[in-house]
Design a protein around this motif. Structure first.
Motif, PDB file in Angstrom:
ATOM      1  N   UNK A   2      32.822 -28.243  46.021  1.00 17.09           N
ATOM      2  CA  UNK A   2      32.004 -29.360  46.902  1.00 17.09           C
ATOM      3  C   UNK A   2      32.808 -29.790  48.043  1.00 17.09           C
ATOM      4  N   UNK A   3      33.735 -29.054  48.529  1.00 18.02           N
ATOM      5  CA  UNK A   3      34.713 -29.316  49.765  1.00 18.02           C
ATOM      6  C   UNK A   3      33.836 -28.739  51.083  1.00 18.02           C
ATOM      7  N   UNK A   4      34.729 -27.675  51.388  1.00 17.11           N
ATOM      8  CA  UNK A   4      34.288 -26.763  52.515  1.00 17.11           C
ATOM      9  C   UNK A   4      34.211 -25.220  52.119  1.00 17.11           C
ATOM     10  N   UNK A   5      32.968 -24.557  52.770  1.00 16.66           N
ATOM     11  CA  UNK A   5      32.954 -23.175  52.416  1.00 16.66           C
ATOM     12  C   UNK A   5      33.995 -22.353  52.526  1.00 16.66           C
ATOM     13  N   UNK A   6      34.670 -22.467  53.600  1.00 19.93           N
ATOM     14  CA  UNK A   6      35.651 -21.516  54.003  1.00 19.93           C
ATOM     15  C   UNK A   6      36.914 -21.541  52.912  1.00 19.93           C
ATOM     16  N   UNK A   7      37.052 -22.620  52.077  1.00 22.51           N
ATOM     17  CA  UNK A   7      38.110 -22.544  51.151  1.00 22.51           C
ATOM     18  C   UNK A   7      38.025 -21.508  50.182  1.00 22.51           C
ATOM     19  N   UNK A   8      36.909 -20.926  50.221  1.00 22.09           N
ATOM     20  CA  UNK A   8      36.529 -19.812  49.440  1.00 22.09           C
ATOM     21  C   UNK A   8      36.309 -18.544  50.032  1.00 22.09           C
ATOM     22  N   UNK A   9      36.970 -17.403  49.799  1.00 26.02           N
ATOM     23  CA  UNK A   9      36.742 -16.121  50.183  1.00 26.02           C
ATOM     24  C   UNK A   9      35.431 -15.747  49.541  1.00 26.02           C
ATOM     25  N   UNK A  10      34.388 -15.840  50.245  1.00 31.19           N
ATOM     26  CA  UNK A  10      33.137 -15.539  49.545  1.00 31.19           C
ATOM     27  C   UNK A  10      32.787 -14.336  49.050  1.00 31.19           C
ATOM     28  N   UNK A  11      33.379 -13.206  49.909  1.00 28.71           N
ATOM     29  CA  UNK A  11      33.338 -11.823  49.405  1.00 28.71           C
ATOM     30  C   UNK A  11      33.862 -11.524  48.330  1.00 28.71           C
ATOM     31  N   UNK A  12      35.207 -12.156  48.167  1.00 27.19           N
ATOM     32  CA  UNK A  12      35.986 -12.107  46.949  1.00 27.19           C
ATOM     33  C   UNK A  12      35.342 -12.651  45.675  1.00 27.19           C
ATOM     34  N   UNK A  13      34.680 -13.803  45.929  1.00 26.49           N
ATOM     35  CA  UNK A  13      33.945 -14.556  44.824  1.00 26.49           C
ATOM     36  C   UNK A  13      32.850 -13.478  44.397  1.00 26.49           C
ATOM     37  N   UNK A  14      32.217 -13.039  45.032  1.00 21.77           N
ATOM     38  CA  UNK A  14      30.974 -12.074  44.817  1.00 21.77           C
ATOM     39  C   UNK A  14      31.598 -11.104  44.013  1.00 21.77           C
ATOM     40  N   UNK A  15      32.616 -10.551  44.168  1.00 18.67           N
ATOM     41  CA  UNK A  15      33.132  -9.288  43.475  1.00 18.67           C
ATOM     42  C   UNK A  15      33.601  -9.837  42.159  1.00 18.67           C
ATOM     43  N   UNK A  16      34.150 -11.000  42.146  1.00 18.30           N
ATOM     44  CA  UNK A  16      34.956 -11.578  40.940  1.00 18.30           C
ATOM     45  C   UNK A  16      33.624 -11.657  39.905  1.00 18.30           C
ATOM     46  N   UNK A  17      32.511 -12.126  40.350  1.00 16.19           N
ATOM     47  CA  UNK A  17      31.529 -12.351  39.579  1.00 16.19           C
ATOM     48  C   UNK A  17      30.732 -11.580  39.087  1.00 16.19           C
ATOM     49  N   UNK A  18      30.777 -10.429  39.887  1.00 17.52           N
ATOM     50  CA  UNK A  18      30.028  -9.293  39.369  1.00 17.52           C
ATOM     51  C   UNK A  18      31.159  -8.430  38.416  1.00 17.52           C
ATOM     52  N   UNK A  19      32.009  -8.457  38.494  1.00 20.84           N
ATOM     53  CA  UNK A  19      32.935  -7.755  37.743  1.00 20.84           C
ATOM     54  C   UNK A  19      33.398  -8.625  36.569  1.00 20.84           C
ATOM     55  N   UNK A  20      32.997  -9.937  36.415  1.00 21.32           N
ATOM     56  CA  UNK A  20      33.445 -10.725  35.133  1.00 21.32           C
ATOM     57  C   UNK A  20      34.904 -11.054  35.301  1.00 21.32           C
ATOM     58  N   UNK A  21      35.195 -11.074  36.346  1.00 21.56           N
ATOM     59  CA  UNK A  21      36.755 -11.619  36.477  1.00 21.56           C
ATOM     60  C   UNK A  21      36.836 -12.992  36.295  1.00 21.56           C
ATOM     61  N   UNK A  22      35.596 -14.099  36.563  1.00 24.57           N
ATOM     62  CA  UNK A  22      35.597 -15.138  36.093  1.00 24.57           C
ATOM     63  C   UNK A  22      34.226 -15.632  35.724  1.00 24.57           C
ATOM     64  N   UNK A  23      33.739 -16.574  34.889  1.00 21.24           N
ATOM     65  CA  UNK A  23      32.397 -16.669  34.328  1.00 21.24           C
ATOM     66  C   UNK A  23      31.502 -16.894  35.081  1.00 21.24           C
ATOM     67  N   UNK A  24      31.614 -18.079  36.299  1.00 27.32           N
ATOM     68  CA  UNK A  24      30.552 -18.512  36.901  1.00 27.32           C
ATOM     69  C   UNK A  24      30.998 -19.323  38.017  1.00 27.32           C
ATOM     70  N   UNK A  25      30.209 -19.973  38.827  1.00 27.06           N
ATOM     71  CA  UNK A  25      30.452 -20.856  39.887  1.00 27.06           C
ATOM     72  C   UNK A  25      29.501 -21.708  40.384  1.00 27.06           C
ATOM     73  N   UNK A  26      29.611 -22.911  40.846  1.00 26.86           N
ATOM     74  CA  UNK A  26      28.883 -24.018  41.276  1.00 26.86           C
ATOM     75  C   UNK A  26      29.138 -24.406  42.742  1.00 26.86           C
ATOM     76  N   UNK A  27      28.430 -24.137  43.607  1.00 28.46           N
ATOM     77  CA  UNK A  27      28.661 -23.961  44.975  1.00 28.46           C
ATOM     78  C   UNK A  27      27.578 -24.905  45.783  1.00 28.46           C
TER      79      UNK A  27
END
Length: 320
Positions: free
Chosen positions: A235-260
């Protein structure tokens, strides 16, 4: 009489006291454009800027009489703060009114993602009786007894900590520096390294300001350090997260989920995130209640009056 220039024409009731004391210029039912502000600003002592209005070096240089930039936001990455301070200007923000609403939303995103609330609502609406509703279907995870790792234990982080503790969560945090032990004890939070936080947390919440040091504070290496069962909340600022890396992590099950609530590339998330049931998305609504918006306008007005008259506290930004 001091002259105040406001870039936006919303929540005017919050500016009532300011209008009674000074000459205040608002746009008429819209926002002023950058070019309009640039043209007018040499005449004004104070600029009240909206969080998405750029206050850059060129505009600051045009403000030959400018003494204060009062931002309508807790963040201030729309302002070249370093340059403003170097020119002897004061920069102010509005942290207090946004604290509770943003902490409430962060908690809401945690609950929603963990218990699959939005996902189940969406499936019921689209599938109707075709949706599976057995006792082993749609299983989520509890937040009670889980560990929340807060990155950035400032005002909003502390408010979220209190809410999480009330829900029976364990709280660890990482900051630029640890809190005093008395405050840690009162909050029920423990300081850990970033590596420990990522490895131990069931939920990770980002509550740091955005600057060059926090850009992509969560990227591919950090996501890989998190539990496969972990949920990321931003809930901070978008660029705190590498969004492309997050997509990959979610697709590959590296983490369970995200609330953005915020996204790296503007107002909208990457298309892949829209297709994921394990992601809850809100369009930057952390402070989107009418009460909060009016309180923020009142806070801007109080910053201006306090700066000009010295009769109340001013929320000063002391460094970029």
């Amino acid at each position: 009489m001091k002259k105040i220039l406001v870039t936006f024409d919303m929540f005017r009731e919050g500016f009532a006291e300011l209008e009674n004391k000074y000459e205040v210029t608002f746009p008429n039912g819209r926002d002023f454009s950058y070019d309009e502000i640039s043209e007018m600003i040499p005449q004004y002592d104070v600029l009240c800027s909206m969080f998405d209005f750029p206050v850059d070096k060129a505009l600051i240089d045009r403000g030959v009489n400018l003494k204060l930039i009062a931002n309508y936001a807790v963040g201030y990455n729309n302002i070249d703060v370093a340059y403003a301070l170097s020119k002897g200007l004061t920069v102010a923000n509005t942290p207090d009114p946004v604290t509770a609403p943003t902490a409430n939303l962060a908690l809401g995103l945690m609950l929603d993602t963990a218990r699959r609330i939005t996902e189940c609502d969406r499936k019921l609406r689209t599938l109707g009786k075709a949706m599976k509703v057995g006792v082993l279907e749609n299983l989520g995870v509890s937040i009670t007894g889980q560990t929340l790792g807060i990155i950035g234990l400032g005002r909003i982080g502390k408010a979220l900590c209190k809410r999480a503790r009330a829900c029976g969560m364990n709280v660890i945090y990482n900051n630029r520096r640890p809190l005093y032990i008395e405050e840690e004890t009162k909050l029920g939070a423990s300081f850990v390294s970033m590596e420990e936080l990522l490895a131990q947390s069931d939920f990770v919440s980002l509550n740091v300001p955005y600057n060059q040091d926090t850009y992509h504070i969560i990227g591919e290496p950090e996501l890989k350090q998190m539990k496969p069962s972990a949920i990321l909340i931003n809930t901070g600022r978008g660029p705190l997260v590498d969004e492309h890396a997050l997509v990959k992590a979610l697709q590959e099950g590296i983490i369970r989920g995200a609330g953005l609530d915020v996204f790296e590339f503007g107002d909208y998330p990457l298309p892949e995130l829209l297709e994921m049931d394990n992601v809850v998305l809100t369009p930057h609504i952390g402070t989107q209640t009418m009460d909060a918006r009016i309180a923020m306008a009142r806070a801007v007005a109080n910053n201006v009056i306090g700066f000009l008259e010295g009769d109340r506290a001013v929320s000063r930004v002391l460094r970029p």
